[in-house]
Design a protein around this motif. Structure first.
Motif, short mmCIF file in Angstrom:
data_model
loop_
_atom_site.label_atom_id
_atom_site.label_comp_id
_atom_site.label_asym_id
_atom_site.label_seq_id
_atom_site.Cartn_x
_atom_site.Cartn_y
_atom_site.Cartn_z
N PHE A 1 73.11 -2.25 59.75
CA PHE A 1 74.48 -2.56 59.35
C PHE A 1 74.83 -1.73 58.12
N LYS A 2 73.95 -1.75 57.12
CA LYS A 2 74.16 -0.96 55.91
C LYS A 2 74.17 0.53 56.23
N HIS A 3 73.28 0.96 57.10
CA HIS A 3 73.23 2.37 57.47
C HIS A 3 74.55 2.82 58.09
N LEU A 4 75.13 1.99 58.94
CA LEU A 4 76.42 2.31 59.53
C LEU A 4 77.45 2.57 58.43
N PHE A 5 77.54 1.68 57.47
CA PHE A 5 78.52 1.83 56.40
C PHE A 5 78.17 3.00 55.47
N ASP A 6 76.88 3.33 55.35
CA ASP A 6 76.49 4.50 54.56
C ASP A 6 77.06 5.79 55.16
N LEU A 7 77.32 5.81 56.44
CA LEU A 7 77.85 7.00 57.10
C LEU A 7 79.34 7.20 56.87
N LEU A 8 80.05 6.14 56.47
CA LEU A 8 81.50 6.22 56.33
C LEU A 8 81.91 6.92 55.05
N ASP A 9 83.03 7.59 55.12
CA ASP A 9 83.64 8.18 53.93
C ASP A 9 84.03 7.04 52.98
N PRO A 10 83.78 7.18 51.69
CA PRO A 10 84.11 6.10 50.76
C PRO A 10 85.57 5.66 50.76
N SER A 11 86.48 6.51 51.18
CA SER A 11 87.89 6.12 51.20
C SER A 11 88.35 5.58 52.55
N SER A 12 87.47 5.51 53.52
CA SER A 12 87.87 5.18 54.89
C SER A 12 88.32 3.73 55.09
N LEU A 13 87.98 2.84 54.18
CA LEU A 13 88.38 1.43 54.30
C LEU A 13 89.31 1.00 53.17
N ARG A 14 89.77 1.95 52.36
CA ARG A 14 90.60 1.64 51.20
C ARG A 14 91.83 0.82 51.63
N GLY A 15 91.98 -0.36 51.02
CA GLY A 15 93.13 -1.22 51.26
C GLY A 15 93.09 -2.00 52.55
N LYS A 16 92.05 -1.83 53.35
CA LYS A 16 91.96 -2.53 54.64
C LYS A 16 91.61 -4.00 54.41
N PRO A 17 92.37 -4.93 55.00
CA PRO A 17 92.02 -6.35 54.90
C PRO A 17 90.71 -6.63 55.65
N VAL A 18 89.78 -7.30 54.96
CA VAL A 18 88.47 -7.59 55.54
C VAL A 18 88.13 -9.06 55.31
N ILE A 19 87.71 -9.71 56.37
CA ILE A 19 87.12 -11.05 56.27
C ILE A 19 85.61 -10.86 56.38
N VAL A 20 84.86 -11.35 55.39
CA VAL A 20 83.41 -11.21 55.42
C VAL A 20 82.77 -12.53 55.85
N THR A 21 81.75 -12.37 56.70
CA THR A 21 81.03 -13.52 57.25
C THR A 21 79.54 -13.21 57.26
N ALA A 22 78.75 -14.25 57.35
CA ALA A 22 77.31 -14.08 57.52
C ALA A 22 76.76 -15.35 58.16
N THR A 23 75.62 -15.19 58.78
CA THR A 23 74.89 -16.33 59.35
C THR A 23 73.46 -16.27 58.84
N GLY A 24 72.82 -17.41 58.85
CA GLY A 24 71.43 -17.46 58.41
C GLY A 24 70.77 -18.75 58.81
N GLY A 25 69.48 -18.80 58.61
CA GLY A 25 68.71 -19.95 59.01
C GLY A 25 68.96 -21.20 58.19
N GLY A 26 69.36 -21.04 56.94
CA GLY A 26 69.57 -22.20 56.09
C GLY A 26 70.51 -21.89 54.95
N GLU A 27 70.76 -22.90 54.16
CA GLU A 27 71.73 -22.79 53.07
C GLU A 27 71.28 -21.85 51.95
N ARG A 28 69.99 -21.61 51.81
CA ARG A 28 69.53 -20.78 50.69
C ARG A 28 70.04 -19.35 50.77
N HIS A 29 70.56 -18.94 51.93
CA HIS A 29 71.08 -17.58 52.09
C HIS A 29 72.61 -17.52 51.96
#
Length: 185
Positions: A91-119
């Motif tokens: 996932f990080k590698h994918l974003f490492d490939l992008l131009d730093p300005s390619s998402l400027r101003g783009k609305p983003v909702i961030v989500t994550a899943t995990g095994g428990g609350e500690r994450h």
């Protein structure tokens, strides 16, 4: 006029994926509210060219087309399962490939899943800074769901559904659709 596009991207490496299911639900709600189409991808969709790529041009045609949709989307819903307190490496590698300005101003909702609350702070300590680097417009409400919030791969937690609705309402305000869907300010 070109139809709006909501793109969901999951850092998950396996299928079926709770993360991809979660992102699909959120992106579908946003798309439905703004009259957009949606496209949902996970790392598996990028195929075998992603791991060795050092530049976007190293990706195969399918992967480059996904990147084009991701960078041209009107709204991005992004998330990853939690591995050792962070998002997946590809996932990080994918974003490492992008131009730093390619998402400027783009609305983003961030989500994550995990095994428990500690994450649960992955959304604040890992994902928010990643999209901050790109100068994306990350919504104030980030959403983390743990294994207990799912049953048979489907999100069942009303608390997580409520946070999702809150993030959707925020992104609707940003894209100028709050009045047309009757959301409270």
């Amino acid at each position: 006029m070109t139809k709006k596009l909501v793109v969901g991207i999951s850092g998950n490496l396996t299928r079926p994926s709770k993360t991809k299911s979660f992102i699909t639900q959120i992106a579908g709600e946003v798309a439905g509210r703004i009259g957009a189409s949606s496209a949902i991808y996970d790392i598996e969709d990028f195929g075998s060219s992603l791991p060795a790529a050092r530049h976007i041009s190293d990706l195969d045609a399918t992967a480059r087309a996904i990147v084009e949709q991701l960078t041209s989307a009107d709204v991005l819903v992004a998330g990853s399962p939690t591995f050792k307190g962070s998002y997946t490496g590809l996932f990080k590698h994918l974003f490492d490939l992008l131009d730093p300005s390619s998402l400027r101003g783009k609305p983003v909702i961030v989500t994550a899943t995990g095994g428990g609350e500690r994450h649960s702070l992955i959304v604040e300590h890992q994902l928010r800074p990643l999209f901050g680097f790109f100068e994306a417009l990350t919504m104030p409400t980030a959403i983390y769901a743990s294994d207990k919030d799912f049953a048979n791969g489907a999100l069942v937690s009303e608390a997580i559904h409520a946070r999702s609705r809150q993030a959707v309402a925020e992104v609707l305000r940003v894209v100028g659709q709050a009045g047309s869907v009757g959301l409270a300010a």
